[in-house]
Design an enzyme around this catalytic site. Structure first.
Site, PDB file in Angstrom:
ATOM      1  N   GLY A 193       0.950  -1.243   0.087  1.00  0.00           N
ATOM      2  CA  GLY A 193       0.079   0.103   0.169  1.00  0.00           C
ATOM      3  C   GLY A 193       0.787   1.135  -0.005  1.00  0.00           C
ATOM      4  O   GLY A 193       1.819   1.290   0.485  1.00  0.00           O
ATOM      5  N   GLN A 194       0.258   2.281  -0.448  1.00  0.00           N
ATOM      6  CA  GLN A 194       0.892   3.785  -0.276  1.00  0.00           C
ATOM      7  C   GLN A 194      -0.302   4.495   0.158  1.00  0.00           C
ATOM      8  O   GLN A 194      -1.367   4.675  -0.038  1.00  0.00           O
ATOM      9  CB  GLN A 194       1.232   4.065  -1.890  1.00  0.00           C
ATOM     10  CG  GLN A 194       1.877   5.314  -1.998  1.00  0.00           C
ATOM     11  CD  GLN A 194       3.388   5.282  -1.442  1.00  0.00           C
ATOM     12  OE1 GLN A 194       4.125   4.092  -1.804  1.00  0.00           O
ATOM     13  NE2 GLN A 194       4.131   6.153  -0.819  1.00  0.00           N
ATOM     14  N   GLY A 195       0.202   5.428   1.199  1.00  0.00           N
ATOM     15  CA  GLY A 195      -0.529   6.371   1.797  1.00  0.00           C
ATOM     16  C   GLY A 195      -0.104   7.615   2.080  1.00  0.00           C
ATOM     17  O   GLY A 195       1.131   7.786   1.662  1.00  0.00           O
ATOM     18  N   VAL A 210       3.780   1.056   2.858  1.00  0.00           N
ATOM     19  CA  VAL A 210       3.256   0.090   3.591  1.00  0.00           C
ATOM     20  C   VAL A 210       3.803  -1.143   3.068  1.00  0.00           C
ATOM     21  O   VAL A 210       3.587  -1.513   1.684  1.00  0.00           O
ATOM     22  CB  VAL A 210       1.802  -0.123   3.954  1.00  0.00           C
ATOM     23  CG1 VAL A 210       1.406  -1.271   4.977  1.00  0.00           C
ATOM     24  CG2 VAL A 210       1.354   1.187   4.160  1.00  0.00           C
ATOM     25  N   ASP A 249     -10.704  10.273  11.756  1.00  0.00           N
ATOM     26  CA  ASP A 249     -10.564   9.908  10.216  1.00  0.00           C
ATOM     27  C   ASP A 249     -11.433   8.733  10.008  1.00  0.00           C
ATOM     28  O   ASP A 249     -10.700   7.706   9.261  1.00  0.00           O
ATOM     29  CB  ASP A 249      -9.284   9.839   9.785  1.00  0.00           C
ATOM     30  CG  ASP A 249      -8.831  10.343   8.349  1.00  0.00           C
ATOM     31  OD1 ASP A 249      -9.705  10.782   7.569  1.00  0.00           O
ATOM     32  OD2 ASP A 249      -7.703  10.197   8.008  1.00  0.00           O
TER      33      ASP A 249
END
Length: 421
Positions: free
Chosen positions: A141-143, A148, A260
């Protein structure tokens, strides 16, 4: 049968409610009552809610983000943060039950690497071993926080390793890192992503959390993961999330506001159990014992989920999470994102569009087209939308507490299953 909006008496409203130590229907203590609110009251509330939607939501860019997960284990590019910080005055507060042992929702930690949530301070050698030197093949993942990776600790525990973007080491990012560490180290619950530990050394900022293998709720609603989530599964997910937020608000040593709550921050297990993730924006709630009623702070959150009262006043309470949860409920039943920038104007803000259809007696038209328009689905849809309407009230004092949301959802699920049998 379900074309017209039902009276709110369809929702059972027990006079007393004892929150369970585990998600089991038999653990609830209820006595039946009935709501007397009518169609005019609901319409009036809907008009009040609708008036604040456009002013509060800043639509994201036109780029379609349906086919990537920018927020797996971290905040996405649509994260909103103001630059203002203010000191606030007192306001009416929400009643919370205190004195309950913190471990009432606690789950046994199966990792031999960890004695207390978030207590382990990892070494860079352990992180390199777990991620095979941050192998691109293990990237999951990318945030907004960074990248991640899937990893494995020496005892075999599968983990998600959140590595902050080195180019973004600034005051704000450092604050988010510290917030997440502090929040995760205080909580342990079946429906919260478990924290194993962290690394803060040199230019590395890393958080090691539980690996949840089945992607985000948003990915499932977009059918990226294949099969369509049934309405029964969506109800289960809503209840899981309600349990998690209730725990944060009520059963921790000091109430925690997540700030959030959104579908891309809800991870699903292979059995479709929900786990709330990403505590980068989390804040401790006001200390009631010292007379505080809210936290005055800069606005942080995600466009489409932001509480309009918090956005206007900079006064943060647990009811801001309730508002975001109401938006999530609409997202669950419609399948749409909170803001659909490419749709025609009247359908662009999903909650406003869905609530208007609901109060006009056409709730079934907003049901996710991937779901069957059956009598059972129609009735459950109306009850969920009525709860969502209460959660997104423009005034926080009129929103239910999260424990009440869980109670209503339990009754909706019970009635829904009886209709299916």
């Amino acid at each position: 049968m379900y074309g017209r909006r039902k009276d709110s008496s369809d929702i059972r409203t027990p006079d007393r409610f004892s929150y369970p130590p585990s998600p089991s229907p038999s653990s609830y203590s209820t006595s039946s009552g009935r709501s007397t609110s009518g169609r005019n009251r609901v319409k009036g509330a809907a008009r009040s809610v609708a008036g604040v939607f456009v002013a509060c939501f800043t639509p994201p860019g036109e780029e379609d983000t349906r086919h990537h997960s920018s927020s797996v284990y971290g905040g996405g590019s649509d994260t909103f943060s103001s630059t203002s910080d203010v000191s606030g005055a007192s306001d009416s507060t929400d009643g919370r039950r205190r004195g309950t042992p913190r471990g009432i929702y606690g789950t046994r930690n199966d990792s031999t690497h960890l004695k207390e949530p978030g207590s382990t301070k990892f070494t860079i050698a352990e992180i390199h071993h777990a991620t095979k030197n941050f192998s691109p093949a293990l990237k999951v993942g990318q945030g907004g926080f960074g990248t991640v990776y899937k990893g494995q600790l020496q005892d075999g525990t599968l983990v998600a390793v959140k590595r902050a973007k080195k180019s973004l080491y600034d005051k704000n990012l450092g604050g988010e890192f510290q917030s997440e560490i502090q929040a995760l180290s205080k909580v342990e619950h079946l429906n919260l992503v478990k924290c194993y530990g962290y690394l803060q050394h040199g230019d590395e900022r890393i958080i090691v959390v539980e690996y949840v293998p089945n992607g985000t709720l948003r990915e499932h609603l977009d059918c990226i993961k294949g099969s369509v989530l049934s309405l029964a599964s969506r109800l289960d997910i809503a209840i899981d999330v309600a349990h998690a937020i209730t725990y944060l608000h009520t059963y921790t040593d000091h109430a925690i506001i997540h700030r959030d709550i959104k579908s891309s921050n809800i991870l699903l297990t292979e059995k479709l159990r929900a786990k709330v993730a990403d505590f980068g924006f989390a804040r401790l709630a006001a200390d009631e014992e010292s007379g505080q009623t809210h936290v005055s702070t800069q606005v942080k959150g995600t466009a489409g989920y932001l509480d309009p009262e918090y956005l206007r006043t900079y006064q943060l309470t647990e009811k801001s999470d309730v508002y975001s949860f109401g938006i999530l409920l609409v997202e669950l039943v419609t399948g749409r994102r909170p803001i659909e920038a490419k749709r025609e104007l009247k359908e662009r803000v999903t909650a406003r569009w869905a609530i208007k259809k609901f109060t006009d007696g056409h709730a079934i038209t907003v049901l996710d087209p991937n779901l069957e328009k059956s009598d059972a689905n129609g009735l459950a849809l109306e009850k969920i939308l009525e709860l969502a309407l209460q959660c997104v009230n423009s005034h926080r004092r009129n929103r239910p507490i999260m424990r009440r949301c869980a109670e209503v959802l339990w009754n909706i699920r019970k009635d829904y299953k009886e209709l299916l049998d």
